[in-house]
Design a protein around this motif. Structure first.
Motif, PDB file in Angstrom:
ATOM      1  N   LYS A 442       0.832  -1.209   0.000  1.00  0.00           N
ATOM      2  CA  LYS A 442       0.000   0.000   0.000  1.00  0.00           C
ATOM      3  C   LYS A 442       0.863   1.253   0.000  1.00  0.00           C
ATOM      4  CE  LYS A 442      -4.148  -1.953   2.157  1.00  0.00           C
ATOM      5  NZ  LYS A 442      -3.744  -3.354   2.171  1.00  0.00           N
ATOM      6  N   TYR A 443       1.979   1.213   0.719  1.00  0.00           N
ATOM      7  CA  TYR A 443       2.874   2.365   0.755  1.00  0.00           C
ATOM      8  C   TYR A 443       3.481   2.622  -0.621  1.00  0.00           C
ATOM      9  CZ  TYR A 443       2.797   2.365   5.901  1.00  0.00           C
ATOM     10  OH  TYR A 443       2.420   2.438   7.215  1.00  0.00           O
ATOM     11  N   SER A 444       3.903   1.557  -1.296  1.00  0.00           N
ATOM     12  CA  SER A 444       4.502   1.734  -2.622  1.00  0.00           C
ATOM     13  C   SER A 444       3.453   2.192  -3.638  1.00  0.00           C
ATOM     14  CB  SER A 444       5.164   0.433  -3.087  1.00  0.00           C
ATOM     15  OG  SER A 444       4.222  -0.609  -3.192  1.00  0.00           O
ATOM     16  N   GLN A 445       2.207   1.722  -3.465  1.00  0.00           N
ATOM     17  CA  GLN A 445       1.129   2.187  -4.347  1.00  0.00           C
ATOM     18  C   GLN A 445       0.898   3.680  -4.175  1.00  0.00           C
ATOM     19  OE1 GLN A 445      -2.194  -0.287  -3.303  1.00  0.00           O
ATOM     20  NE2 GLN A 445      -1.704  -1.846  -4.848  1.00  0.00           N
ATOM     21  N   LEU A 446       0.970   4.150  -2.930  1.00  0.00           N
ATOM     22  CA  LEU A 446       0.771   5.571  -2.675  1.00  0.00           C
ATOM     23  C   LEU A 446       1.800   6.399  -3.443  1.00  0.00           C
ATOM     24  CD1 LEU A 446      -0.097   7.187   0.693  1.00  0.00           C
ATOM     25  CD2 LEU A 446       1.852   8.074  -0.568  1.00  0.00           C
ATOM     26  N   VAL A 447       3.061   5.987  -3.383  1.00  0.00           N
ATOM     27  CA  VAL A 447       4.114   6.702  -4.103  1.00  0.00           C
ATOM     28  C   VAL A 447       3.881   6.605  -5.613  1.00  0.00           C
ATOM     29  CG1 VAL A 447       6.587   6.753  -4.593  1.00  0.00           C
ATOM     30  CG2 VAL A 447       5.786   6.365  -2.257  1.00  0.00           C
TER      31      VAL A 447
END
Length: 590
Positions: A442-447
């Motif tokens: 989810k964190y990498s998707q946000l970026v």
């Protein structure tokens, strides 16, 4: 290979088995006199971190004090176990205490369960096993028939595991002291190990109110208004947790914590340097004294340095089975510590907390107010001081040298005690993020959505993170709400260093300070983020536009605009209200 003599018994918690099994024992028998003669309390609670040797210490107490149930006049077993120990030299103390009391020793360290019913059954099993050790009471002439019938219930596993009979279980320890006192005509010594473990497990599994009520009654019944049957009680645990009112109404209670100034008990649990070096000398491991000191020393109890017993013993056991030139100092906490609460806090650290962590990892110290009445249930509120207090109670941190230990009136200096804990500290923080793949994804998707210039998908992604990883209770804090969300985003972006470059927080830019700015890994796209908090959800969009206007009117993008390598500047205004957010976006091209 090192010549084999005696192996320190790593993980062996039975005193009798240890000292009769050709194992090295660090003599702590001197603490018997400090605890049972010099200390005048009716109930003594000693809190120390896990793996410091609390269970073995209490088991040693039991072996020394416990009356021979078959023949109370026979002390031959006691003499065999203690004849080579320091306490045996004190003939008067041995005459008055060795083998003189009925002893109840129970450890709660294995009590856990995914539900209250499962945990309750484990406690019932524990009580039945304990009471069955005193089966001679069933035929005791000193007990009335109704008392024998009650005792029979305490030995009946099916009966006691039935939660409808909880009132019987709650009186189990108290009744046992009554029956033993009547049988031997002597009051009991009660030893309770890791009393707070069931509370910690319950807090993590959301049945805390039921468990605290059970433990309050179980311990309260035996410790309060029971002076006729109770000579003294000694409890150990990790936290003091007096706020939970387990000990309410208990007048003669003394608590000794890692923050205590008391001189006589500081070395009761854990190893002093003299004890550690004597073990290394005996095991022909003297060459590793500096290595052991760097990695396992550093704990400050009453301004005396102490070593973690588990670490030292584990190191010795490993070293005895290796060539000398291959011996290294391993971090043993990574494989033994329960880190659920620690990990839970990591999802809620503020920017200030993150900076404090960096200070500690860099070898510095921080000053924090210690919560002496910490409640296991309150830990889920993620209050910053509770986090640091928890780390100090559990052994990740220790008090700075030459401390006044005036914990009631001043903040205490805290630091990481040694290299082993530093390694553990680093790895657990990193593993928390790296091993949680769903969160990391989810964190990498946000970026990804930030650089794709997709505000709607970015908003959805942030919403999901807010719902999954932020507690609603955190929104009641008095600190500025922008700071909280700022810390939340900093925590997210700190896990994405492979995707981001030149990440800055509160960096001077244009005519002010941009909340967050960074570049992509290719160094050709810059991102600026400004954060606002909205008091009401209906004003989220307006606040997001206000944040974007602040970026543009204060020219936060100016530095990037003059950079020939940057082709695009992405500006995001983000507003938050509890678990909702809104975004405003503008792209500046060159």
């Amino acid at each position: 290979m090192v010549d084999f003599k005696l192996t320190p018994a790593s993980g062996e918690e039975g005193y009798a088995k240890l000292v009769t099994g050709h194992s090295y024992y660090v003599d702590k028998t001197f603490t018997l006199k400090d605890v049972f003669l010099k200390d005048k309390s009716a109930v003594l609670l000693i809190t120390r971190p896990r793996r410091f040797g609390k269970t073995l210490t209490l088991d040693m107490f039991k072996e020394f004090l416990q009356i021979n149930y078959k023949d109370p006049t026979d002390l031959s077993h006691h003499e065999f176990l203690f004849k080579d120990r320091m306490i045996f030299k004190d003939k008067e103390f041995c005459q008055n205490y060795m083998g003189k009391f009925p002893v109840i020793f129970v450890s709660f360290k294995s009590i856990e369960g995914s539900s209250f019913d499962r945990a309750y059954k484990r406690i019932a099993n524990l009580i039945v096993t304990l009471c069955s050790k005193y089966s001679f009471l069933k035929q005791s002439d000193a007990l009335e028939d109704e008392e024998k019938a009650y005792f029979a219930k305490l030995c009946n596993v099916d009966y006691l595991r039935d939660v409808s009979n909880m009132d019987i279980l709650e009186c189990a320890l108290q009744k046992l002291t009554i029956y033993l006192r009547k049988h031997f005509n002597k009051p009991c010594m009660v030893l309770i190990d890791e009393y707070d473990v069931p509370l910690a497990k319950a807090a993590l599994s959301d049945y805390y109110p039921q468990m605290i009520e059970l433990i309050r009654e179980l311990l309260g019944n035996v410790l309060k208004t029971n002076s006729e049957n109770l000579q003294k009680a000694v409890l150990t645990g990790c936290l003091r947790v007096s706020k939970e009112s387990i000990f309410t109404g208990l007048n003669n209670l003394v608590v000794n914590t890692v923050f205590d100034k008391r001189e006589d008990l500081y070395k009761a649990i854990g190893f002093t340097q003299d004890e550690t070096f004597a073990m290394l000398d005996y095991l022909e491991l003297s060459d590793f004294k500096s290595l052991v000191k760097e990695n396992y020393d550093g704990y400050n109890f009453a301004n005396h340095e102490m070593y973690c017993a588990w670490d030292v013993v584990s190191f010795c056991q490993d070293a005895l089975n290796q060539e000398k030139d291959s011996v290294s100092a391993n971090c043993y906490w990574n494989h033994t510590s329960s880190n659920d609460i620690f990990n839970d806090f990591l999802g809620f650290i503020s920017e200030e907390d993150a900076n404090n962590m960096q200070t500690l990892v860099d070898g510095g110290s921080i000053r924090k107010k210690i919560n002496l009445t910490m409640n296991h249930a309150d830990l889920k509120n993620h209050v910053s001081n509770d986090f640091w207090s928890l780390l100090a109670y559990s052994g990740y941190l220790t008090v700075g040298k030459n401390s006044s230990f005036d914990v009631d009136h001043e903040d205490l200096e805290l630091r990481i005690p040694n290299k082993s804990i530093l390694s553990c500290f680093r790895s657990q923080i990193l593993d928390y993020f790296k091993n949680n793949r769903s969160r990391l994804t989810k964190y990498s998707q946000l970026v990804e959505f930030i650089f794709k210039k997709d505000p709607e998908q970015l908003r959805i992604c942030i919403d999901r993170l807010l719902n999954n990883f932020i507690s609603i209770r955190d929104f009641s804090k008095n600190s500025p709400k922008e700071d909280y969300y700022h810390g939340f985003l900093n925590g997210v972006f700190s896990t994405q260093t492979d995707l981001l470059k030149d990440y800055t927080s509160n960096c001077e830019a244009g005519n002010g300070y941009a909340d967050i700015s960074f570049k992509n890994s290719e160094n050709n796209i810059a991102v600026i983020i400004e954060i606002k908090h909205s008091q009401v959800e209906t004003n989220l969009v307006a606040k997001a536009n206000e944040a974007l206007d602040q970026i543009l009117s204060n020219h936060y993008y100016q530095l990037y605009k003059s950079n020939d390598l940057i082709s695009n500047i992405l500006c995001y205004g983000i507003s938050f209200n509890k678990k909702s957010c809104a975004l405003a976006f503008k792209e500046i091209t060159k």
